[in-house]
Scaffold this motif. Structure first.
Motif, PDB file in Angstrom:
ATOM      1  N   UNK A  93       0.859  -1.181   0.000  1.00 42.74           N
ATOM      2  CA  UNK A  93       0.000   0.000   0.000  1.00 42.74           C
ATOM      3  C   UNK A  93       0.895   1.230   0.000  1.00 42.74           C
ATOM      4  N   UNK A  94       0.719   2.099  -0.994  1.00 43.29           N
ATOM      5  CA  UNK A  94       1.564   3.287  -1.116  1.00 43.29           C
ATOM      6  C   UNK A  94       0.962   4.454  -0.333  1.00 43.29           C
ATOM      7  N   UNK A  95       1.691   4.935   0.656  1.00 39.94           N
ATOM      8  CA  UNK A  95       1.237   6.020   1.529  1.00 39.94           C
ATOM      9  C   UNK A  95       1.895   7.342   1.119  1.00 39.94           C
ATOM     10  N   UNK A  96       1.074   8.370   0.964  1.00 36.32           N
ATOM     11  CA  UNK A  96       1.563   9.707   0.603  1.00 36.32           C
ATOM     12  C   UNK A  96       1.688  10.551   1.866  1.00 36.32           C
ATOM     13  N   UNK A  97       2.868  11.080   2.099  1.00 37.21           N
ATOM     14  CA  UNK A  97       3.121  11.885   3.300  1.00 37.21           C
ATOM     15  C   UNK A  97       2.934  13.383   3.074  1.00 37.21           C
ATOM     16  N   UNK A  98       3.273  13.851   1.884  1.00 36.89           N
ATOM     17  CA  UNK A  98       3.248  15.295   1.622  1.00 36.89           C
ATOM     18  C   UNK A  98       1.855  15.775   1.207  1.00 36.89           C
ATOM     19  N   UNK A  99       1.393  16.868   1.785  1.00 35.93           N
ATOM     20  CA  UNK A  99       0.130  17.470   1.350  1.00 35.93           C
ATOM     21  C   UNK A  99       0.270  18.018  -0.070  1.00 35.93           C
ATOM     22  N   UNK A 100      -0.865  18.353  -0.679  1.00 41.38           N
ATOM     23  CA  UNK A 100      -0.853  18.914  -2.018  1.00 41.38           C
ATOM     24  C   UNK A 100      -0.635  20.412  -1.993  1.00 41.38           C
ATOM     25  N   UNK A 101      -0.838  21.039  -3.137  1.00 41.90           N
ATOM     26  CA  UNK A 101      -0.607  22.470  -3.274  1.00 41.90           C
ATOM     27  C   UNK A 101      -1.538  23.281  -2.377  1.00 41.90           C
ATOM     28  N   UNK A 102      -2.713  22.710  -2.029  1.00 39.61           N
ATOM     29  CA  UNK A 102      -3.655  23.434  -1.174  1.00 39.61           C
ATOM     30  C   UNK A 102      -3.224  23.451   0.290  1.00 39.61           C
ATOM     31  N   UNK A 103      -2.137  22.718   0.614  1.00 36.99           N
ATOM     32  CA  UNK A 103      -1.585  22.669   1.969  1.00 36.99           C
ATOM     33  C   UNK A 103      -2.623  22.189   2.995  1.00 36.99           C
ATOM     34  N   UNK A 104      -3.437  21.243   2.607  1.00 36.83           N
ATOM     35  CA  UNK A 104      -4.453  20.682   3.499  1.00 36.83           C
ATOM     36  C   UNK A 104      -3.866  19.471   4.217  1.00 36.83           C
ATOM     37  N   UNK A 105      -3.431  19.658   5.449  1.00 32.28           N
ATOM     38  CA  UNK A 105      -2.806  18.584   6.214  1.00 32.28           C
ATOM     39  C   UNK A 105      -3.781  17.453   6.513  1.00 32.28           C
ATOM     40  N   UNK A 106      -5.014  17.786   6.827  1.00 32.22           N
ATOM     41  CA  UNK A 106      -6.010  16.774   7.153  1.00 32.22           C
ATOM     42  C   UNK A 106      -6.264  15.840   5.970  1.00 32.22           C
ATOM     43  N   UNK A 107      -6.148  16.365   4.762  1.00 30.10           N
ATOM     44  CA  UNK A 107      -6.377  15.547   3.566  1.00 30.10           C
ATOM     45  C   UNK A 107      -5.388  14.389   3.476  1.00 30.10           C
ATOM     46  N   UNK A 108      -4.185  14.550   4.029  1.00 30.71           N
ATOM     47  CA  UNK A 108      -3.192  13.477   4.013  1.00 30.71           C
ATOM     48  C   UNK A 108      -3.726  12.260   4.765  1.00 30.71           C
ATOM     49  N   UNK A 109      -4.355  12.492   5.901  1.00 28.76           N
ATOM     50  CA  UNK A 109      -4.904  11.403   6.711  1.00 28.76           C
ATOM     51  C   UNK A 109      -6.119  10.779   6.036  1.00 28.76           C
ATOM     52  N   UNK A 110      -6.970  11.607   5.453  1.00 29.03           N
ATOM     53  CA  UNK A 110      -8.155  11.094   4.767  1.00 29.03           C
ATOM     54  C   UNK A 110      -7.761  10.249   3.560  1.00 29.03           C
ATOM     55  N   UNK A 111      -6.793  10.727   2.799  1.00 24.32           N
ATOM     56  CA  UNK A 111      -6.355   9.984   1.622  1.00 24.32           C
ATOM     57  C   UNK A 111      -5.706   8.659   1.997  1.00 24.32           C
ATOM     58  N   UNK A 112      -4.912   8.675   3.058  1.00 21.52           N
ATOM     59  CA  UNK A 112      -4.269   7.449   3.508  1.00 21.52           C
ATOM     60  C   UNK A 112      -5.317   6.441   3.983  1.00 21.52           C
ATOM     61  N   UNK A 113      -6.296   6.916   4.733  1.00 18.21           N
ATOM     62  CA  UNK A 113      -7.352   6.034   5.231  1.00 18.21           C
ATOM     63  C   UNK A 113      -8.136   5.426   4.075  1.00 18.21           C
ATOM     64  N   UNK A 114      -8.417   6.238   3.053  1.00 20.51           N
ATOM     65  CA  UNK A 114      -9.154   5.746   1.895  1.00 20.51           C
ATOM     66  C   UNK A 114      -8.340   4.698   1.143  1.00 20.51           C
ATOM     67  N   UNK A 115      -7.054   4.961   0.973  1.00 19.09           N
ATOM     68  CA  UNK A 115      -6.178   4.018   0.269  1.00 19.09           C
ATOM     69  C   UNK A 115      -6.076   2.689   1.014  1.00 19.09           C
ATOM     70  N   UNK A 116      -5.937   2.758   2.325  1.00 21.89           N
ATOM     71  CA  UNK A 116      -5.808   1.547   3.139  1.00 21.89           C
ATOM     72  C   UNK A 116      -7.119   0.766   3.162  1.00 21.89           C
ATOM     73  N   UNK A 117      -8.224   1.472   3.292  1.00 17.70           N
ATOM     74  CA  UNK A 117      -9.537   0.823   3.319  1.00 17.70           C
ATOM     75  C   UNK A 117      -9.782   0.049   2.023  1.00 17.70           C
ATOM     76  N   UNK A 118      -9.445   0.656   0.889  1.00 17.84           N
ATOM     77  CA  UNK A 118      -9.627  -0.013  -0.390  1.00 17.84           C
ATOM     78  C   UNK A 118      -8.738  -1.244  -0.503  1.00 17.84           C
ATOM     79  N   UNK A 119      -7.498  -1.138   0.016  1.00 17.64           N
ATOM     80  CA  UNK A 119      -6.576  -2.269  -0.041  1.00 17.64           C
ATOM     81  C   UNK A 119      -7.089  -3.427   0.812  1.00 17.64           C
ATOM     82  N   UNK A 120      -7.664  -3.129   1.966  1.00 15.27           N
ATOM     83  CA  UNK A 120      -8.150  -4.190   2.848  1.00 15.27           C
ATOM     84  C   UNK A 120      -9.448  -4.813   2.334  1.00 15.27           C
TER      85      UNK A 120
END
Length: 275
Positions: free
Chosen positions: A246-273
């Motif tokens: 499962x590929x985890x992204x640590x860096x936020x995007x250009x919008x600098x939304x830190x919370x989005x990093x956690x949401x995206x990781x959770x979504x990626x992990x949920x789909x993998x499981x």
């Protein structure tokens, strides 16, 4: 992480100017040459008298600053850069640093010395611990809020973050295959995502190159998943082991939304499981 600030026009130090003209540096092929910024609506290209100007080396530091309440945030390394430490700051990047109130950087970044030299004596240099561990992120945002004089904004963000993080933890637990916490191997900079998942951490690897013995030892742990770091990936870590990577992204995007990093990781992990 409000006070009245009086902005005094300042001339960049001789060191910063000489460094800017002497360096002939170019961006890596993986990013554009434009400085990212996260100005609030209605203030693009300007700043209010009580708002600090923050220059961050990457979107990671920039996202911490934004979460802490900073509104005028400029980022040196473009968000499109796959591996931020490979970026070479240009003279225009260093000129932006010279006009900052605060300069945020991480000590492991190879260009940190250039950034510190270009900052001059007027900007406050702030070393940031880049770690998305929830507790450490909260502490970092609170700390920056105090430095910026934006404690209320930082506290508001932290309250929202902790609530959302708790929701993500519950959703991930509900997604555990068979209702049991999965065993995972995680790259050291992606360990935060395993903690958020509630997984059983069977082992870690990196940031150095993984040796054959390490791979053998990790494979013996029989993990169900490998939480890799997309910014430092070396390909499939445990091939033929049956572990799903499962590929985890640590860096936020250009919008600098830190919370989005956690949401995206959770979504990626949920789909993998679920697959």
């Amino acid at each position: 992480m409000a006070r009245i600030r009086v902005r005094i026009a300042r001339v960049p130090s001789v060191l910063a100017l000489s460094l800017s003209t002497a360096l002939v540096l170019t961006a890596t092929a993986c990013g554009s040459d434009k400085v990212d910024s996260a100005d609030s609506p209605g203030t693009k290209g300007s700043k209010s008298d009580d708002a600090p100007v923050v220059v961050a080396t990457t979107t990671w530091e920039g996202a911490f600053a934004k979460a802490a309440g900073a509104k005028d945030v400029k980022v040196i390394v473009p968000s499109s850069a796959q591996h931020a430490p490979d970026y070479d700051p240009k003279p225009s990047d260093l000129a932006a640093v010279a006009g900052a109130d605060f300069v945020l950087y991480a000590p492991f970044e190879p260009y940190a010395a250039k950034i510190k030299e270009a900052a001059g004596s007027s900007a406050k240099l702030v070393e940031v611990n880049l770690d998305n561990d929830a507790d450490k992120a909260s502490a970092q945002v609170t700390r920056l809020g105090k430095l910026f004089g934006t404690e209320d904004a930082a506290a508001k963000w932290d309250t929202s973050f902790k609530s959302e993080y708790g929701t993500l933890q519950k959703e991930l637990k509900d997604a555990w295959p068979g209702g049991k916490a999965p065993a995972v191997v995680a790259q050291v900079f992606s360990l935060w995502s395993a903690k958020m998942t509630g997984a059983q951490v069977a082992g870690t690897y990196g940031p150095e190159a993984v040796t054959a013995k390490q791979l053998s030892d990790l494979a013996k742990k029989k993990p169900a998943y490998v939480f890799d770091n997309v910014h430092m990936t070396t390909g499939e870590v445990l091939p033929d082991s049956g572990a799903k990577q499962v590929e985890i992204v640590n860096y936020p995007g250009k919008d600098l939304d830190l919370l989005a990093v956690y949401k995206n990781a959770a979504d990626t992990i949920t789909k993998a499981m679920a697959s």
